[in-house]
Write an enzyme that holds these catalytic residues in place. Sequence first.
Site, PDB file in Angstrom:
ATOM      1  N   CYS A 101       0.826  -1.204   0.000  1.00  0.00           N
ATOM      2  CA  CYS A 101       0.000   0.000   0.000  1.00  0.00           C
ATOM      3  C   CYS A 101       0.863   1.258   0.000  1.00  0.00           C
ATOM      4  CB  CYS A 101      -0.931  -0.005   1.202  1.00  0.00           C
ATOM      5  SG  CYS A 101      -2.078   1.395   1.277  1.00  0.00           S
ATOM      6  N   CYS A 198      -6.156  -4.182   7.032  1.00  0.00           N
ATOM      7  CA  CYS A 198      -7.334  -3.314   7.079  1.00  0.00           C
ATOM      8  C   CYS A 198      -8.532  -3.899   6.353  1.00  0.00           C
ATOM      9  CB  CYS A 198      -6.996  -1.936   6.522  1.00  0.00           C
ATOM     10  SG  CYS A 198      -6.663  -1.873   4.748  1.00  0.00           S
TER      11      CYS A 198
END
Length: 391
Positions: A101, A198
Amino acid sequence: MRVLAAMSGGVDSAVAAARAAEAGHDVTGIHLALSRNPASYRSGARGCCTIEDSNDARRAADVIGIPFYVWDLSEEFHAEVVEDFMDSYAAGLTPNPCLRCNEKIKFAAVLDRALALGFDAVATGHYAVLTENPAGLVEMHRSVDAGKDQSYVLGVLDQSQLRHSLFPLGDTPKSQVRAEAAARGLLVADKPDSHDICFVADGDNAGWLREKLGDRAPNDGGAIVDDATGEELGRHEGTYAYTIGQRKGLRIGRPAPDGKPRYVLDIEPVSGTVRVGPREGLAVDGLEADRPRWCDVPLAPTPAGPAVLEGEDVTVQLRAHGAEHRARVVVSGDPAAPTDEHRVDVELLEHASGIAPGQAVVVYAGSRVVGSATITATRRVATRERAGAPA
């Protein structure tokens, strides 16, 4: 300087934005909407990127007194991070989605868009320290708070990205950051830190992968075998449910002859074989990696031979918040090829344990981050000893 502050809705990014504004920069806050279905990405302190987090970030921006926007990067996040996570597990690898990410979303998509809009830098709440050396290169160093240091997941950043990055919290312990948030009137001062992956809201990676992989996770699975004898000990429904070093949930049904726990030592996705054995079988004394990314001076082979990095202060870190290991790092390949096509060989001067292909190896010289690469293979000590090779 015009600064874009990435605000997750947590305490760290809020204080980082406040410090950037207090330093006199023209700051604009943004929150990244990364989920196609925001309600699915958080459960308690797990995860991030929800409507709740967006509202927390907006309230923090109001207190700081800066403009605030939400950027929808859910499509990019799904393609670059979620799909990569699924593909990696289907291939028997153990990826780090946070590192991915940072590489593809926060410091590529966001930074590229920020520069295109006329911003000079992106500020985040990461715990790392940036300095400029006498040669004019930006160096990234470990945070002063060793427990919160995030230089490992930032090891994918290159010099062009570091030149446009701000990490205002790198010189501050986390406890002081929370106290500062409270003093500034930020309501997120006591908000729990997010943890785990997440987009896996309940923390059940295997269950999430079983649901998402579909026909990439065959129902007939494969065999769980004893690494030393080759004896089949049980069956499984998919290699995606296992990681190197795993001890619980093996579903073997009978103990080892010596009564000690068994651990996952190796995963063979093509045959579907999961190899298990004693804890000492996890010891690794070397590894191979590809796709290196160097933070400052690229390490590249020359016509005279490979590039070698060694010395008393050369170490590698093999997982987030993992231990450092003294090492000798050799970079080889075609000198004319791009740096990310080179190969990295790491000799560990101290054995590591439970290291899996797909993880990142991040190279340090003292506290300075040299760069990172993706592990493709490990050299297990037990396998070499059985083959008669010197330990």
